[in-house]
Motif scaffolding. Sequence first.
Motif, mmCIF file in Angstrom:
data_model
loop_
_atom_site.group_PDB
_atom_site.id
_atom_site.type_symbol
_atom_site.label_atom_id
_atom_site.label_comp_id
_atom_site.label_asym_id
_atom_site.label_seq_id
_atom_site.Cartn_x
_atom_site.Cartn_y
_atom_site.Cartn_z
ATOM 1 N N GLY A 57 31.972 36.192 30.519
ATOM 2 C CA GLY A 57 32.346 37.501 31.029
ATOM 3 C C GLY A 57 31.454 38.109 32.087
ATOM 4 O O GLY A 57 31.366 39.339 32.192
ATOM 5 N N VAL A 58 30.808 37.287 32.902
ATOM 6 C CA VAL A 58 29.976 37.859 33.967
ATOM 7 C C VAL A 58 30.847 38.574 34.993
ATOM 8 O O VAL A 58 32.051 38.313 35.118
ATOM 9 C CB VAL A 58 29.118 36.774 34.664
ATOM 10 C CG1 VAL A 58 28.198 36.084 33.674
ATOM 11 C CG2 VAL A 58 30.009 35.768 35.390
ATOM 12 N N SER A 59 30.228 39.457 35.760
ATOM 13 C CA SER A 59 30.948 40.217 36.785
ATOM 14 C C SER A 59 30.865 39.581 38.159
ATOM 15 O O SER A 59 31.614 39.970 39.068
ATOM 16 C CB SER A 59 30.387 41.642 36.862
ATOM 17 O OG SER A 59 30.555 42.318 35.639
ATOM 18 N N GLY A 60 29.952 38.627 38.349
ATOM 19 C CA GLY A 60 29.813 37.965 39.633
ATOM 20 C C GLY A 60 28.950 36.727 39.502
ATOM 21 O O GLY A 60 28.106 36.636 38.597
ATOM 22 N N ILE A 61 29.165 35.757 40.412
ATOM 23 C CA ILE A 61 28.447 34.484 40.374
ATOM 24 C C ILE A 61 27.947 34.146 41.773
ATOM 25 O O ILE A 61 28.693 34.244 42.753
ATOM 26 C CB ILE A 61 29.361 33.333 39.876
ATOM 27 C CG1 ILE A 61 29.843 33.601 38.448
ATOM 28 C CG2 ILE A 61 28.638 31.988 39.956
ATOM 29 C CD1 ILE A 61 30.936 32.649 37.996
ATOM 30 N N LEU A 62 26.683 33.752 41.857
ATOM 31 C CA LEU A 62 26.109 33.178 43.076
ATOM 32 C C LEU A 62 25.751 31.735 42.758
ATOM 33 O O LEU A 62 24.890 31.481 41.916
ATOM 34 C CB LEU A 62 24.872 33.946 43.521
ATOM 35 C CG LEU A 62 24.068 33.347 44.687
ATOM 36 C CD1 LEU A 62 24.936 33.210 45.939
ATOM 37 C CD2 LEU A 62 22.830 34.192 44.989
ATOM 38 N N CYS A 63 26.439 30.787 43.407
ATOM 39 C CA CYS A 63 26.256 29.368 43.105
ATOM 40 C C CYS A 63 25.635 28.651 44.292
ATOM 41 O O CYS A 63 25.971 28.925 45.449
ATOM 42 C CB CYS A 63 27.616 28.732 42.769
ATOM 43 S SG CYS A 63 27.536 26.988 42.300
ATOM 44 N N SER A 114 41.429 34.332 39.260
ATOM 45 C CA SER A 114 42.260 34.797 38.148
ATOM 46 C C SER A 114 41.497 35.755 37.247
ATOM 47 O O SER A 114 42.064 36.717 36.712
ATOM 48 C CB SER A 114 42.772 33.606 37.325
ATOM 49 O OG SER A 114 43.564 32.750 38.123
ATOM 50 N N ALA A 115 40.196 35.491 37.086
ATOM 51 C CA ALA A 115 39.360 36.326 36.217
ATOM 52 C C ALA A 115 38.788 37.527 36.947
ATOM 53 O O ALA A 115 38.093 38.341 36.334
ATOM 54 C CB ALA A 115 38.232 35.486 35.629
ATOM 55 N N ASP A 116 39.074 37.641 38.239
ATOM 56 C CA ASP A 116 38.537 38.720 39.074
ATOM 57 C C ASP A 116 37.009 38.724 39.056
ATOM 58 O O ASP A 116 36.370 39.773 38.942
ATOM 59 C CB ASP A 116 39.080 40.077 38.615
ATOM 60 C CG ASP A 116 38.874 41.169 39.676
ATOM 61 O OD1 ASP A 116 38.778 40.819 40.864
ATOM 62 O OD2 ASP A 116 38.790 42.353 39.298
ATOM 63 N N VAL A 117 36.440 37.526 39.185
ATOM 64 C CA VAL A 117 34.983 37.358 39.237
ATOM 65 C C VAL A 117 34.614 36.872 40.639
ATOM 66 O O VAL A 117 34.946 35.738 41.003
ATOM 67 C CB VAL A 117 34.490 36.343 38.182
ATOM 68 C CG1 VAL A 117 32.987 36.121 38.324
ATOM 69 C CG2 VAL A 117 34.822 36.815 36.783
ATOM 70 N N PRO A 118 33.970 37.687 41.455
ATOM 71 C CA PRO A 118 33.559 37.227 42.781
ATOM 72 C C PRO A 118 32.647 36.002 42.689
ATOM 73 O O PRO A 118 31.685 35.995 41.921
ATOM 74 C CB PRO A 118 32.802 38.424 43.365
ATOM 75 C CG PRO A 118 33.297 39.605 42.597
ATOM 76 C CD PRO A 118 33.580 39.095 41.214
ATOM 77 N N LEU A 119 32.975 34.974 43.465
ATOM 78 C CA LEU A 119 32.186 33.744 43.505
ATOM 79 C C LEU A 119 31.608 33.583 44.904
ATOM 80 O O LEU A 119 32.340 33.362 45.870
ATOM 81 C CB LEU A 119 33.060 32.536 43.155
ATOM 82 C CG LEU A 119 32.434 31.150 43.349
ATOM 83 C CD1 LEU A 119 31.196 30.966 42.488
ATOM 84 C CD2 LEU A 119 33.471 30.049 43.058
ATOM 85 N N ALA A 120 30.291 33.723 45.013
ATOM 86 C CA ALA A 120 29.578 33.519 46.280
ATOM 87 C C ALA A 120 28.876 32.172 46.234
ATOM 88 O O ALA A 120 28.450 31.712 45.167
ATOM 89 C CB ALA A 120 28.559 34.631 46.499
ATOM 90 N N LEU A 122 26.349 39.674 47.072
ATOM 91 C CA LEU A 122 27.137 39.625 45.843
ATOM 92 C C LEU A 122 27.141 40.977 45.143
ATOM 93 O O LEU A 122 28.185 41.436 44.655
ATOM 94 C CB LEU A 122 26.591 38.542 44.911
ATOM 95 C CG LEU A 122 27.299 38.420 43.551
ATOM 96 C CD1 LEU A 122 28.774 38.060 43.734
ATOM 97 C CD2 LEU A 122 26.593 37.391 42.676
ATOM 98 N N VAL A 123 25.982 41.628 45.075
ATOM 99 C CA VAL A 123 25.901 42.946 44.438
ATOM 100 C C VAL A 123 26.848 43.927 45.120
ATOM 101 O O VAL A 123 27.562 44.697 44.465
ATOM 102 C CB VAL A 123 24.449 43.467 44.467
ATOM 103 C CG1 VAL A 123 24.403 44.953 44.104
ATOM 104 C CG2 VAL A 123 23.578 42.669 43.515
ATOM 105 N N ARG A 163 29.902 45.816 43.340
ATOM 106 C CA ARG A 163 29.804 47.271 43.273
ATOM 107 C C ARG A 163 30.982 47.967 43.954
ATOM 108 O O ARG A 163 31.574 48.900 43.404
ATOM 109 C CB ARG A 163 28.498 47.730 43.909
ATOM 110 C CG ARG A 163 28.243 49.234 43.808
ATOM 111 C CD ARG A 163 26.885 49.594 44.413
ATOM 112 N NE ARG A 163 26.793 49.127 45.784
ATOM 113 C CZ ARG A 163 25.757 48.439 46.270
ATOM 114 N NH1 ARG A 163 24.740 48.120 45.491
ATOM 115 N NH2 ARG A 163 25.743 48.061 47.542
ATOM 116 N N ASP A 164 31.339 47.518 45.166
ATOM 117 C CA ASP A 164 32.354 48.279 45.903
ATOM 118 C C ASP A 164 33.414 47.417 46.580
ATOM 119 O O ASP A 164 34.194 47.922 47.399
ATOM 120 C CB ASP A 164 31.689 49.181 46.949
ATOM 121 C CG ASP A 164 30.784 48.422 47.921
ATOM 122 O OD1 ASP A 164 31.092 47.261 48.226
ATOM 123 O OD2 ASP A 164 29.785 49.004 48.377
ATOM 124 N N GLY A 165 33.455 46.127 46.255
ATOM 125 C CA GLY A 165 34.506 45.281 46.788
ATOM 126 C C GLY A 165 34.302 44.791 48.196
ATOM 127 O O GLY A 165 35.253 44.304 48.836
#
Length: 312
Positions: free
Chosen positions: A99-105, A125-131, A280-281, A285-287
């Motif tokens: 359930g993270v809110s964002g990922i930096l890979c 699909s999970a609405d998790v930003p992936l950077a 990513l932050v 935070r604001d899309g």
Amino acid sequence: MTYDCAVVGCGAIGSQFESDERSEAILTHAAACSAHDDTSLVAGVDTSDRNRVAFEERWGVPAYATVTELATEHNVDLACISTPSETHADAIRAAVDIGVSGILCEKPVATETAAGADVVELCESADVPLAVNYTRRYAPGCRDAREAIRAGELGSVHRAVFTYTKGFLENGSHMVDLARWWFGDLDRVADARTDVEADATLWIDDVACEVVGTGTHTYSYTAVDVYGSEGSLHLIDDGNVLLRRVGQPDPVFDGFEKLMDDRRFETGIYRALLTALDDLVATVRDGSPLTCSGEDALRTLEVCEEVLEGSP
């Protein structure tokens, strides 16, 4: 709001690269999470006992053997993934599962396009930003170079040469991604070959982007040379320095011009990880749009596969 961060993969770029204490360089994900004003490093994850112990001693926070164990103790907002390349896709899936809110890979997003497409779709699909950390996108000087090229400051550009060592997917993909970011998406791949290392000509509009591997694995080296009708740009010192050269009257041969140094400056690449985390932050935070999204990284991976599959 402060975002709690976990570093998944506590090896070199996750935690262990060190800079001189007097330096302002940010060389690891753990250092970026610790330095950012809006994030807090709360934990690490690594399958190696040795890496976990080193991480705990260096950063003063706990480290766990699995992401599942991490989730029993922490509600993590952001996951920074720096495991070996072949495990990136599984690590992304695990981060989404808790359930993270964002990922930096770290790059590449996966080692095969099918797995890359799967995790990109999963994050969407999970609405998790992936950077994804294609580092040069986050270096201010490389961004300035992109703007200069696109503004026509070099005149008409028809050729650029991207040189790398230490493997095509590992370092060569940086060059493929930079070519796409600077010049646009790919029209076609030509002259793909793997005689020494994976080489190819990437045609982007009228620009021939030559990606050249030296075949060397004993040292790291990348360089970029862009040639236009009015001047040139040279990304040197493994991306740390950008040199701009312009045509000037030749001091020896009357009536001729030669390329002469016009400007030389540092790109800021040694703080690019902090910029990537900040990117990513802002998205969480604001899309704000990501500088290098999972979709961007997937397209780069598709081009890399096309090069490898097209090589004799």
